[in-house]
Design an enzyme around this catalytic site. Structure first.
Site, short mmCIF file in Angstrom:
data_model
loop_
_atom_site.label_atom_id
_atom_site.label_comp_id
_atom_site.label_asym_id
_atom_site.label_seq_id
_atom_site.Cartn_x
_atom_site.Cartn_y
_atom_site.Cartn_z
N HIS A 291 63.32 54.82 64.26
CA HIS A 291 62.73 56.14 64.47
C HIS A 291 62.72 57.09 63.14
O HIS A 291 63.94 57.55 62.84
CB HIS A 291 63.18 56.90 65.58
CG HIS A 291 62.83 58.38 65.98
ND1 HIS A 291 63.37 59.41 66.02
CD2 HIS A 291 61.51 58.83 66.50
CE1 HIS A 291 62.51 60.52 66.28
NE2 HIS A 291 61.50 60.08 66.66
N HIS B 121 57.49 64.53 59.80
CA HIS B 121 57.41 64.95 61.22
C HIS B 121 56.72 66.18 61.42
O HIS B 121 55.94 66.42 62.29
CB HIS B 121 58.92 64.80 61.86
CG HIS B 121 58.64 65.28 63.21
ND1 HIS B 121 58.97 66.68 63.70
CD2 HIS B 121 58.61 64.41 64.32
CE1 HIS B 121 58.83 66.58 64.89
NE2 HIS B 121 58.73 65.33 65.23
#
Ligand code: G3P
Ligand code: CA
Length: 285
Positions: free
Chosen positions: A40, A82
């Protein structure tokens, strides 16, 4: 045999999709071995998220997939980040969409990690750059396993076509590519642009999750799987997804006990900042 982004993910995905046909304890061990290990934002528990360093660490720790969140710069370049803003993970400020790639390339995307996690700090992280999607493809090649998220697609009109163009320009192996989004509209755009893409619908629950028949049937029209937040799902939710032929990859799972619980419930993979821990769980350690 060393597992890598290039080999294991697609194998695991295809085995999961096809079913192994094995029985008993051997089938159970095999199933656990096939759980997709998605690094991730790279191995972001150990290195600054969404840097080439973090992705390489994910590979070194035998993650199966590189997870990438996409944002788009003022001059239309896809970058890995992100947040919509630069503030948290660089020494810049403001919206990504208001800055050119050249401006973003001057930023330090690593020092924040050293400051926030002094126990994991590494002088080499200082000065790391925000990578473009193009640089990621150039670094890891066409046969790596990429798990790419169209972030904030409403902020970045056209990002889906740009993603497809980049995938085609670098001849990325689409059997090993997963495209994910919280936006069903973005996923449906991707499907319209390229029906061969494998898509995953991300879901965010604030209360205990329930997967309705209608939702399952709708998602199956365009996606091969779902990615719910792990803390609001239960065994019934996981089994409903799996029994209906959907892959299920919860996020973001960083504790070994939770990893094992989700595997026992039947998930087909998961996102983790610690791919080494998930591999330990998969090996029964
Ligand atoms: O893409 C899976 C997971 O990463 C979704 O949450 O906010 O970390 O992108 P987020
Ligand atoms: Ca993501």
């Amino acid at each position: 045999m060393k597992k890598s982004f290039k080999t294991m993910g697609a194998l695991a995905l295809s085995l999961s999709i096809m079913g192994t046909g094995l029985a008993g304890a051997h089938a159970s061990e095999k199933k656990q071995d096939d759980i997709l290990n998605v690094a991730h934002r790279g191995a972001s528990g150990y290195a600054p998220e969404h840097t080439i360093t973090s992705y390489k660490m994910g590979e070194k720790l035998h993650g199966d997939y590189i997870e990438i969140d996409l944002q788009m710069t003022k001059d239309g370049k896809l970058i890995a980040m992100h947040d919509e803003t630069l503030d948290r993970t660089t020494n810049g400020t403001g919206q990504v969409k208001d800055h050119t790639l050249a401006e973003i390339k001057t930023l330090d995307a690593g020092s924040w990690f050293n400051e926030k996690y002094p126990e994991k700090a590494n002088p080499d992280y200082k000065g790391l750059q925000v990578p473009t999607l193009e640089e990621i493809f150039q670094t890891f090649g066409k046969n790596a396993n990429y798990y790419i998220e169209t972030k904030s697609p409403e902020v970045y009109p056209g990002m889906e076509q740009k993603l497809e163009d980049m995938v085609n320009e670098y001849h990325i192996n689409k059997d090993k590519l997963l495209v994910q989004s919280f936006s069903s509209a973005s996923l449906k755009k991707m499907q319209g642009i390229d029906p061969s893409l494998k898509l995953v619908q991300l879901l965010s629950y604030k209360t205990p999750a329930v997967l309705s028949d209608a939702e399952v049937q709708d998602i199956k029209k365009y996606a091969i799987g779902i990615g719910p937040n792990s803390n609001m799902i239960d065994k019934a939710y996981v089994q409903k997804a799996v029994q209906n032929g959907l892959q299920i990859h919860p996020y973001t799972v960083n504790e070994k006990a939770e990893m094992q619980k989700l595997i026992d419930w039947g998930v087909t993979g998961m996102f983790t900042n610690y791919p080494d821990l998930l591999n330990e769980v998969k090996k029964g350690k």
